[in-house]
Design a protein around this motif. Structure first.
Motif, PDB file in Angstrom:
ATOM      1  N   ILE A   1       0.419  -1.100  -0.080  1.00  0.00           N
ATOM      2  CA  ILE A   1      -0.211   0.669   0.024  1.00  0.00           C
ATOM      3  C   ILE A   1       0.945   1.459  -0.170  1.00  0.00           C
ATOM      4  O   ILE A   1       1.787   1.049  -0.356  1.00  0.00           O
ATOM      5  CB  ILE A   1      -0.647   0.190   1.294  1.00  0.00           C
ATOM      6  N   VAL A   2       0.266   2.337   0.100  1.00  0.00           N
ATOM      7  CA  VAL A   2       1.499   3.458  -0.391  1.00  0.00           C
ATOM      8  C   VAL A   2       0.966   4.414   1.450  1.00  0.00           C
ATOM      9  O   VAL A   2       1.713   5.018   1.799  1.00  0.00           O
ATOM     10  CB  VAL A   2       0.807   4.550  -1.288  1.00  0.00           C
ATOM     11  N   SER A   3      -0.292   4.885   2.063  1.00  0.00           N
ATOM     12  CA  SER A   3      -0.260   5.238   3.338  1.00  0.00           C
ATOM     13  C   SER A   3      -0.280   4.945   4.633  1.00  0.00           C
ATOM     14  O   SER A   3      -0.493   5.872   5.101  1.00  0.00           O
ATOM     15  CB  SER A   3      -1.846   6.228   2.909  1.00  0.00           C
ATOM     16  N   SER A   4       0.707   3.712   4.579  1.00  0.00           N
ATOM     17  CA  SER A   4       0.740   2.726   6.320  1.00  0.00           C
ATOM     18  C   SER A   4       1.931   2.102   5.476  1.00  0.00           C
ATOM     19  O   SER A   4       2.998   2.837   4.473  1.00  0.00           O
ATOM     20  CB  SER A   4      -0.688   1.871   6.292  1.00  0.00           C
ATOM     21  N   TYR A   5       2.489   1.425   7.081  1.00  0.00           N
ATOM     22  CA  TYR A   5       3.765   0.899   6.764  1.00  0.00           C
ATOM     23  C   TYR A   5       4.386   0.638   5.846  1.00  0.00           C
ATOM     24  O   TYR A   5       5.462   0.433   5.239  1.00  0.00           O
ATOM     25  CB  TYR A   5       4.298   1.371   8.504  1.00  0.00           C
ATOM     26  N   TYR A   6       3.577  -0.814   5.499  1.00  0.00           N
ATOM     27  CA  TYR A   6       3.784  -2.349   4.712  1.00  0.00           C
ATOM     28  C   TYR A   6       3.332  -1.592   3.305  1.00  0.00           C
ATOM     29  O   TYR A   6       2.741  -2.239   2.592  1.00  0.00           O
ATOM     30  CB  TYR A   6       3.082  -3.024   5.093  1.00  0.00           C
ATOM     31  N   ASP A   7       4.308  -0.411   3.199  1.00  0.00           N
ATOM     32  CA  ASP A   7       4.552  -0.617   1.481  1.00  0.00           C
ATOM     33  C   ASP A   7       4.857  -1.108   0.800  1.00  0.00           C
ATOM     34  O   ASP A   7       5.829  -2.150   1.610  1.00  0.00           O
ATOM     35  CB  ASP A   7       4.512   1.100   1.029  1.00  0.00           C
ATOM     36  N   ALA A   8       5.789  -1.209  -0.253  1.00  0.00           N
ATOM     37  CA  ALA A   8       6.706  -2.205  -1.121  1.00  0.00           C
ATOM     38  C   ALA A   8       8.228  -1.802  -0.464  1.00  0.00           C
ATOM     39  O   ALA A   8       8.432  -2.854  -0.573  1.00  0.00           O
ATOM     40  CB  ALA A   8       6.179  -1.839  -2.783  1.00  0.00           C
ATOM     41  N   THR A   9       8.662  -0.999   0.063  1.00  0.00           N
ATOM     42  CA  THR A   9       9.653  -0.317   0.697  1.00  0.00           C
ATOM     43  C   THR A   9      10.292  -1.437   2.179  1.00  0.00           C
ATOM     44  O   THR A   9      11.325  -1.504   2.100  1.00  0.00           O
ATOM     45  CB  THR A   9       9.807   0.346   0.912  1.00  0.00           C
ATOM     46  N   THR A  10       8.962  -1.640   2.829  1.00  0.00           N
ATOM     47  CA  THR A  10       9.114  -2.628   3.609  1.00  0.00           C
ATOM     48  C   THR A  10       8.702  -4.042   3.928  1.00  0.00           C
ATOM     49  O   THR A  10       8.207  -4.308   4.871  1.00  0.00           O
ATOM     50  CB  THR A  10       8.042  -1.502   4.887  1.00  0.00           C
TER      51      THR A  10
END
Length: 270
Positions: free
Chosen positions: A153-162
């Motif tokens: 997702i984008v607006s919370s912690y678990y985006d593609a980088t994490t």
């Protein structure tokens, strides 16, 4: 399989939501060579509005030999800091899984997100809230014979980088990789490709979404800035098989068909 090369074999679908009529959209999917529709359980297709029509909807899918992936509602908050809200989100998402099974789906997409107020809750806390819900939701999906595909997702912690942290924590979960979300989280196409190369065995589903880079515009492939040939290159290399949804924010069938045509061009050139 509707879109294939020697190295990449995709079942391709599009999002059925907004005000798209169900039977008409499924007929369009069959006519245009789509393999499935991805049904978003919100708005006119919210669970409470359609669960009493599950047999009718499944019959329509069967008539047109069209599969279905179910996207559980993202407006609920499985990462709420308030336990009754979090419990309600888990209940709604689990009921959505029941409906997905009734419709004949074999996988569900949902967001491992938290809408907690950032001034009051740090990421350590919000991750714990998300984990608390996932500890119930992932077994619930498996118990129903559904593959849970958590989405970056984008607006919370678990985006593609994490997101690799979440994959490590839940080794039995699969992933939905969303290209627009990845770009907006700061990943370049090369970094997306590196992620997919490393995690190709954990990615079961794709959201192939284009954007011009400023917001999650839900554009068809080829109408934004994303270089999809570069992104998909490692999946071609490893002979990846899976499902891919054109998550296009439109009710215009011609635009959806254009997205499929553009994707076919990308795959042929990959």
């Amino acid at each position: 399989m509707s879109t294939a090369t020697d190295g990449l074999d995709l079942d391709v679908g599009f999002t059925l939501g907004l005000d798209l009529p169900f039977a008409e959209s499924v007929a369009f999917a069959a006519r245009e060579g789509f393999d499935f529709v991805e049904l978003l359980l919100d708005a006119r297709y919210a669970r409470e509005r359609i669960e009493d029509r599950a047999a009718e909807l499944r019959e329509t899918l069967s008539t047109y030999d069209c599969g279905v992936v179910v996207h559980l509602p993202f407006a609920v908050d499985p990462g709420s800091p308030f336990e009754p809200v979090r419990a309600g989100a888990v209940e709604e998402l689990t009921l959505g899984m029941d409906l997905a099974g009734d419709l004949g789906a074999d996988r569900v997409v949902f967001h491992p997100s938290s809408d907690a107020w950032s001034k009051g809750w740090d990421t350590t806390a919000t991750r714990a809230f998300v984990h608390d819900s996932l500890d119930e939701l992932l077994p619930a999906a498996n118990d129903r014979g559904l593959e849970p595909c958590l989405e970056n997702i984008v607006s919370s912690y678990y985006d593609a980088t994490t997101f690799d942290e979440l994959l490590s924590r839940y080794p039995d979960a699969q992933m939905t990789f969303d290209t627009s979300h990845a770009l907006l989280a700061g990943q370049s196409e090369a970094e997306m490709a590196d992620f997919l190369r490393e995690h190709s065995n954990r990615v079961a589903h794709l959201h192939l979404v284009d954007t011009r880079g400023d917001s999650d515009e839900h554009l068809p492939v080829g109408m934004g800035v994303i270089d999809f040939e570069r992104v998909l290159e490692p999946l071609v290399e490893c002979g990846w098989e899976g499902t891919a949804t054109l998550e296009i924010g439109t009710e215009d069938y011609a635009t959806i068909a254009l997205g499929k045509e553009n994707l076919e061009g990308v795959v042929e050139g990959a």
